[in-house]
Design an enzyme around this catalytic site. Structure first.
Site, PDB file in Angstrom:
ATOM      1  CB  ILE A   1      -7.240  -0.672   0.895  1.00 47.72           C
ATOM      2  CG1 ILE A   1      -7.555  -0.102   1.800  1.00 47.72           C
ATOM      3  CG2 ILE A   1      -5.545  -1.337   0.617  1.00 47.72           C
ATOM      4  CD1 ILE A   1      -6.945  -0.963   3.259  1.00 47.72           C
ATOM      5  N   PRO A   2      -6.915   0.767  -2.843  1.00 47.24           N
ATOM      6  CG  PRO A   2      -5.828   3.224  -3.600  1.00 47.24           C
ATOM      7  CD  PRO A   2      -6.354   2.296  -2.051  1.00 47.24           C
ATOM      8  CB  CYS A   3      -5.944  -3.831  -4.307  1.00 48.84           C
ATOM      9  SG  CYS A   3      -7.765  -4.263  -4.260  1.00 48.84           S
ATOM     10  CG  HIS A   4      -9.390   0.186  -7.807  1.00 44.73           C
ATOM     11  ND1 HIS A   4      -9.422   0.481  -6.833  1.00 44.73           N
ATOM     12  CD2 HIS A   4      -9.369   1.445  -9.095  1.00 44.73           C
ATOM     13  CE1 HIS A   4      -9.752   1.762  -6.881  1.00 44.73           C
ATOM     14  NE2 HIS A   4      -9.024   2.394  -8.171  1.00 44.73           N
ATOM     15  NE  ARG A   5      -6.648   4.678  -7.333  1.00 43.87           N
ATOM     16  CZ  ARG A   5      -7.214   5.826  -6.170  1.00 43.87           C
ATOM     17  NH1 ARG A   5      -5.662   5.656  -5.182  1.00 43.87           N
ATOM     18  NH2 ARG A   5      -7.922   6.086  -6.608  1.00 43.87           N
TER      19      ARG A   5
END
Length: 178
Positions: A128-132
């Protein structure tokens, strides 16, 4: 009722991660490799065999061969957190959005701080790409694995053309949930 969670430590280019899954799907990806304290009724068992598919996808991602994860998830959170995590999954590989844009995408335009807290509680970072998610001004903001790791993940995805230490991410608005 007990819940069995299988875990393994995996070495990736940015460090050692701990991945964990139930029979239903991936439930944890710890960026620092630490084993979380078991919750009530949880039994944690080390088993690389149970996590082979998740590890394979993670390694393919770091080799630049995988842009979208295809794995079942078994994450626990509030309905709002889950709504935020679903919106995060709609941010395409190689793009970023701001907390405010994410708040609008979940239908709560003024809840950007709450969206930030949901990101912070994300149990399966990268998948779940919270780094984006970045600051409204394009700056890198907090990340569980540290800003250096966030920068490396964005660089891997081609989302940030770096000039010195200043990121200039590609921006793309996240679609609102229906």
């Amino acid at each position: 009722m007990s819940r069995t969670i299988y875990y393994a430590r995996v070495q990736v280019p940015v460090g050692e991660f701990l991945i964990a899954a139930t029979e239903k799907g991936l439930c944890h990806l710890q960026l620092d490799g630490t084993l979380p304290a078991p919750g009530d009724g949880e039994l944690w068992l080390e088993s690389r065999a149970h996590l082979q598919e998740y590890e394979s996808q993670l390694q393919a991602y770091f080799r630049g061969e995988l842009r979208e994860f295809h794995c079942e998830l078994d994450v626990r959170g509030t309905p709002f957190q889950k709504q935020c995590w679903e919106a995060l999954r709609r941010i395409p590989y190689g793009t970023t959005c701001s907390y405010a844009e994410l708040a609008r995408a979940v239908g709560r335009p003024r809840a950007f701080r709450a969206v930030g807290q949901a990101n912070h509680q994300n149990p399966v970072a990268i998948i779940i790409p919270c780094h984006r998610v970045i600051g409204a001004d394009g700056s890198l903001t907090g990340y569980g694995g540290g800003l250096k790791m966030k920068q490396e993940l964005l660089r891997l995805e081609g989302a940030a053309a770096l000039q010195g230490d200043l990121p200039f991410p590609k921006r793309r608005q996240v679609a609102a949930s229906r």
